[in-house]
Design an enzyme around this catalytic site. Structure first.
Site, PDB file in Angstrom:
ATOM      1  NE  ARG A  87      -2.741   3.068   2.436  1.00  0.00           N
ATOM      2  CZ  ARG A  87      -2.376   4.302   2.774  1.00  0.00           C
ATOM      3  NH1 ARG A  87      -1.160   4.539   3.183  1.00  0.00           N
ATOM      4  NH2 ARG A  87      -3.236   5.283   2.703  1.00  0.00           N
ATOM      5  NE  ARG A 139      -3.311  -5.375   6.854  1.00  0.00           N
ATOM      6  CZ  ARG A 139      -4.250  -5.110   5.937  1.00  0.00           C
ATOM      7  NH1 ARG A 139      -5.494  -4.919   6.297  1.00  0.00           N
ATOM      8  NH2 ARG A 139      -3.940  -5.032   4.670  1.00  0.00           N
ATOM      9  CG  ASP A 154     -11.956   3.507   3.329  1.00  0.00           C
ATOM     10  OD1 ASP A 154     -12.433   2.970   2.314  1.00  0.00           O
ATOM     11  OD2 ASP A 154     -10.988   3.029   3.959  1.00  0.00           O
ATOM     12  CB  ALA A 183      -7.924   0.644  -2.917  1.00  0.00           C
TER      13      ALA A 183
HETATM   14  C1  FAD Z   1      -1.850   4.559   7.030  1.00  0.00           C
HETATM   15  C2  FAD Z   1      -2.845   3.671   6.287  1.00  0.00           C
HETATM   16  C3  FAD Z   1      -2.489   2.336   6.042  1.00  0.00           C
HETATM   17  C4  FAD Z   1      -3.384   1.504   5.348  1.00  0.00           C
HETATM   18  N1  FAD Z   1      -3.004   0.226   5.068  1.00  0.00           N
HETATM   19  C5  FAD Z   1      -3.794  -0.560   4.315  1.00  0.00           C
HETATM   20  C6  FAD Z   1      -3.359  -1.845   3.919  1.00  0.00           C
HETATM   21  O1  FAD Z   1      -2.263  -2.260   4.245  1.00  0.00           O
HETATM   22  N2  FAD Z   1      -4.196  -2.609   3.148  1.00  0.00           N
HETATM   23  C7  FAD Z   1      -5.418  -2.142   2.765  1.00  0.00           C
HETATM   24  O2  FAD Z   1      -6.143  -2.858   2.056  1.00  0.00           O
HETATM   25  N3  FAD Z   1      -5.861  -0.933   3.126  1.00  0.00           N
HETATM   26  C8  FAD Z   1      -5.075  -0.123   3.883  1.00  0.00           C
HETATM   27  N4  FAD Z   1      -5.506   1.125   4.227  1.00  0.00           N
HETATM   28  C9  FAD Z   1      -6.854   1.552   3.838  1.00  0.00           C
HETATM   29  C10 FAD Z   1      -6.964   1.839   2.366  1.00  0.00           C
HETATM   30  O3  FAD Z   1      -5.899   2.633   1.915  1.00  0.00           O
HETATM   31  C11 FAD Z   1      -8.301   2.519   2.143  1.00  0.00           C
HETATM   32  O4  FAD Z   1      -9.337   1.653   2.604  1.00  0.00           O
HETATM   33  C12 FAD Z   1      -8.644   2.806   0.692  1.00  0.00           C
HETATM   34  O5  FAD Z   1      -7.503   3.019  -0.075  1.00  0.00           O
HETATM   35  C13 FAD Z   1      -9.557   4.032   0.613  1.00  0.00           C
HETATM   36  O6  FAD Z   1      -8.774   5.157   0.931  1.00  0.00           O
HETATM   37  P1  FAD Z   1      -9.275   6.569   1.411  1.00  0.00           P
HETATM   38  O7  FAD Z   1      -8.426   7.551   0.681  1.00  0.00           O
HETATM   39  O8  FAD Z   1     -10.733   6.710   1.335  1.00  0.00           O
HETATM   40  O9  FAD Z   1      -8.916   6.581   2.971  1.00  0.00           O
HETATM   41  P2  FAD Z   1      -7.506   6.546   3.702  1.00  0.00           P
HETATM   42  O10 FAD Z   1      -6.552   5.687   2.991  1.00  0.00           O
HETATM   43  O11 FAD Z   1      -7.803   6.240   5.117  1.00  0.00           O
HETATM   44  O12 FAD Z   1      -6.930   8.048   3.596  1.00  0.00           O
HETATM   45  C14 FAD Z   1      -7.454   9.137   4.332  1.00  0.00           C
HETATM   46  C15 FAD Z   1      -6.413  10.245   4.368  1.00  0.00           C
HETATM   47  O13 FAD Z   1      -6.992  11.405   4.948  1.00  0.00           O
HETATM   48  C16 FAD Z   1      -6.095  11.994   5.870  1.00  0.00           C
HETATM   49  N5  FAD Z   1      -6.903  12.731   6.852  1.00  0.00           N
HETATM   50  C17 FAD Z   1      -7.775  12.212   7.760  1.00  0.00           C
HETATM   51  N6  FAD Z   1      -8.372  13.174   8.470  1.00  0.00           N
HETATM   52  C18 FAD Z   1      -7.871  14.341   8.008  1.00  0.00           C
HETATM   53  C19 FAD Z   1      -8.099  15.696   8.378  1.00  0.00           C
HETATM   54  N7  FAD Z   1      -8.997  16.006   9.315  1.00  0.00           N
HETATM   55  N8  FAD Z   1      -7.411  16.667   7.721  1.00  0.00           N
HETATM   56  C20 FAD Z   1      -6.535  16.352   6.731  1.00  0.00           C
HETATM   57  N9  FAD Z   1      -6.274  15.064   6.358  1.00  0.00           N
HETATM   58  C21 FAD Z   1      -6.929  14.085   6.990  1.00  0.00           C
HETATM   59  C22 FAD Z   1      -5.378  10.768   6.455  1.00  0.00           C
HETATM   60  O14 FAD Z   1      -4.152  11.133   7.044  1.00  0.00           O
HETATM   61  C23 FAD Z   1      -5.214   9.893   5.221  1.00  0.00           C
HETATM   62  O15 FAD Z   1      -4.042  10.198   4.504  1.00  0.00           O
HETATM   63  C24 FAD Z   1      -4.654   1.993   4.936  1.00  0.00           C
HETATM   64  C25 FAD Z   1      -4.997   3.333   5.193  1.00  0.00           C
HETATM   65  C26 FAD Z   1      -4.097   4.177   5.847  1.00  0.00           C
HETATM   66  C27 FAD Z   1      -4.481   5.646   6.115  1.00  0.00           C
END
Ligand code: FAD
Length: 445
Positions: A112, A190, A309, A322
Site C-alpha cells: 500500500r 497482517r 472510506d 481502494a
Molecule cells: C496509514 C494507512 C495504512 C493503510 N493500510 C492498508 C493496507 O495495508 N491494506 C489495505 O487494504 N488498506 C489499507 N488502508 C486503507 C486503504 O488505503 C483505504 O481503505 C482505501 O484506499 C480508501 O482510501 P481513502 O483515501 O478513502 O482513505 P484513507 O486511505 O484512510 O486516507 C485518508 C487520508 O486522509 C487523511 N486525513 C484524515 N483526516 C484528516 C483531516 N482532518 N485533515 C486532513 N487530512 C486528513 C489521512 O491522514 C489519510 O491520509 C490503509 C490506510 C491508511 C491511512
C-alpha cells in the site's frame, strides 16, 4: 519532462481533504478535467505505511490513464498465476486463476505504501497544489461556496471533497450528526516482511523460491492468505478471525504471535512456520470496523461530497475498497466538468446519483465472500472445490468509471435539474438486491 493531458480550465475550485487513494485520485482526475485543486493532508510527511492492498481490473483503467504510472507500478506489483486454496489442515483444494480479470483490465496488488507513493509523486509531478501538515477541523458551506477550517484558518472554494478515511469528521456535516465506526466482529492480523527466512525452511520455501505465489488456507470462521511479491523476495500474510473487542477510537495495535498461534491450533504446520518466520515487530492487529451505509454522500447544500472510506468503508474480503474510492474521484471530476462552474451543486448531486447504488452493491460482496469461506461446509467443498473461488463478476470488474460517467452524466444532470428521480444509475449492472436503492437527502438538500 512528461506532458500531462488536461482539459481547458473549468474555473471550478475544489478543496480536497485527505491524500489517501481517494483524495489523490480525485485530485488527479479533477486536474485532468481542468478544475483547480488544493489537496490538504494532515500528516507532515507521507511514509510508506501499510502492507498488501489490491486494485482490481475496474481501477486498472484509471491508473493506465495517468502518464507513466503503470510503468512504475508493474515492477513493485504481485505477479502470480493464481490463488491456491487449501483447507486449514493443508490439503490442496483448488487453484483460481484470473483469466477473466485479465480480459477486463489490469490488476495491481502490492504494498500500500509503495503504490501510494507512486500515485502521490504523479500528483506532484502534475503540479497539483498538495499541502501536507494541514489538519482540517471543520467544514462549512453557503449557497455560493464551501470551505474548511484548517490549522485555525478558513479556506473556501466552489466545493469541498472530504476524503478523510473511515474516521472522517466530514461525515458530521453531511449527516447532521456524529456517527462512530463500529466493530465488525472480525479482526485481521497482517504483516509484510523479507522472505529470507521462509526461503531456508523446507516447508515454506516453495512459497518464495519460484517467484511470486498466492496461497490461502480456509478454516472455520478464519482464513489465512499469503502472498510472495517482487519475485518472491518479500512476503505478506493476513489472518482474518473473529474478534469481539470493543473498538473506540483506535483499531490498529501491535500484533502478538502467541495470540496468532492460539488462533491456529490444529492448522497446517506450514502456516505455523510462516507465523514463526514473521518478525514480531512487523505484525499488526487490525480490528475491522464498519459503518452503517450512509443515507447520503453529500451535504445539505450539495457543496460538500464524501468520497472513499469516508463515504463507504469496505471489508477487505470485498477486495474493492481502494478501487471504489478511485471510481468516486473519476466520477466526481466528470460530473463537475459537465455541470459547469455555475452549477457545482448539481454536479455534486450527479456524483452521488451515479455512485450510490454501485458502491452499496460492491460493499455487500465483502460479507458474502467472508461467509463463503468462514462458513464453508468441507464435505460439500471436496465435491466442488471451485465453490471456494472468489466471485469474479462482470458488473463489478468489467467496468471503467470514466466512459461510464460520460455515458450517463447528461441524462442524470437533466433528470436532477428537472426534479425527476434518478434510478441510480441508468445502466446494465442494476441488481435485484439493490435495485432502486436511493440516497436520502438531509434536510434542506
Ligand atoms: C496509514 C494507512 C495504512 C493503510 N493500510 C492498508 C493496507 O495495508 N491494506 C489495505 O487494504 N488498506 C489499507 N488502508 C486503507 C486503504 O488505503 C483505504 O481503505 C482505501 O484506499 C480508501 O482510501 P481513502 O483515501 O478513502 O482513505 P484513507 O486511505 O484512510 O486516507 C485518508 C487520508 O486522509 C487523511 N486525513 C484524515 N483526516 C484528516 C483531516 N482532518 N485533515 C486532513 N487530512 C486528513 C489521512 O491522514 C489519510 O491520509 C490503509 C490506510 C491508511 C491511512
Amino acid at each position: 519532462m512528461p506532458s500531462y493531458a488536461r482539459l481547458p480550465p473549468s474555473g471550478i475550485k475544489v478543496i480536497i481533504v485527505g491524500a489517501g487513494f481517494a483524495g489523490l485520485c480525485a485530485a488527479i482526475e479533477c486536474d485532468r478535467k481542468g478544475h483547480s485543486v488544493i489537496l490538504l493532508e494532515k500528516v507532515v510527511e507521507l511514509k510508506p505505511l501499510g502492507d498488501i492492498i489490491s486494485f482490481a481490473s475496474n481501477s486498472g483503467h484509471i491508473f493506465e490513464r495517468w502518464e507513466g504510472v503503470v510503468d512504475k507500478l508493474e515492477p513493485i506489483s504481485h505477479h502470480s498465476e493464481g490463488l491456491d486454496f487449501h483447507d486449514w489442515k493443508g490439503n490442496f483444494a483448488t487453484r483460481q486463476t484470473w483469466d477473466a480479470d485479465k480480459q477486463w483490465g489490469r490488476r495491481i496488488n502490492g504494498h500500500r505504501g509503495e503504490i501510494h507513493l507512486v500515485v502521490y509523486e504523479h500528483a506532484r509531478a502534475r503540479g497539483i497544489d498538495i499541502r501536507l501538515g494541514q489538519h482540517v477541523t471543520d467544514y462549512f458551506e453557503t449557497d455560493s461556496e464551501a470551505g474548511v477550517v484548517v490549522n485555525g484558518e478558513r479556506l473556501a472554494a466552489d466545493c469541498v471533497v472530504s476524503a478523510e478515511g473511515v474516521k472522517s469528521p466530514g461525515r458530521k456535516i453531511v449527516l447532521g450528526y456524529e456517527d462512530r465506526p463500529k466493530p465488525s466482529g472480525y479482526a485481521v492480523y497482517r504483516t509484510w516482511f523479507s522472505s529470507h527466512e521462509l526461503a531456508k525452511n523446507e516447508r515454506t520455501k516453495h512459497l518464495v523460491v519460484n517467484g511470486d505465489s498466492h496461497t490461502g488456507w480456509i478454516g472455520e470462521d478464519k482464513h489465512f492468505l499469503a502472498a510472495a511479491i517482487k519475485n518472491g523476495k518479500e512476503f505478506s500474510w493476513v489472518l482474518t478471525h473473529k474478534d469481539d473487542a470493543d473498538i473506540d477510537e483506535d483499531w490498529q495495535f501491535p500484533g502478538d504471535r502467541e495470540e496468532v498461534r492460539r488462533n491456529l491450533v490444529g492448522w497446517a504446520p506450514v502456516v505455523h512456520d510462516i507465523v514463526d518466520a514473521t518478525p514480531p515487530d512487523r505484525l499488526v492487529d487490525y480490528k475491522l470496523v464498519f459503518r452503517d451505509p450512509l443515507p447520503t454522500f453529500i451535504s445539505p447544500k450539495a457543496r460538500i461530497a464524501l468520497i472513499g472510506d469516508a463515504a463507504h468503508p469496505f471489508l477487505p474480503t470485498s477486495i474493492q475498497g481502494a478501487s471504489q474510492s478511485m471510481e468516486d474521484g473519476v466520477t466526481l471530476a466528470i460530473t463537475l466538468e459537465k455541470a459547469g462552474k455555475e452549477n457545482v451543486p448539481l454536479g455534486i448531486r450527479a456524483y452521488e446519483a451515479i455512485r450510490y447504488e454501485r458502491v452499496h452493491r460492491a460493499q455487500k460482496t465483502g460479507v458474502t465472500t467472508r461467509e463463503q469461506w468462514h462458513k464453508a461446509d468441507w464435505d460439500k467443498i471436496w465435491k466442488d472445490p471451485k465453490s471456494l473461488h472468489l466471485k469474479r463478476e462482470a458488473w463489478l470488474l468489467d467496468f471503467d468509471a470514466e466512459p461510464h460517467a460520460y455515458d450517463v452524466v447528461e441524462d442524470v444532470l437533466k433528470k436532477l435539474s428537472h426534479g425527476t428521480a434518478v434510478s441510480s444509475p441508468p445502466t446494465a449492472w442494476r441488481s435485484p438486491e439493490t435495485n432502486g436503492i436511493q440516497p436520502v437527502r438531509a434536510q434542506g438538500n
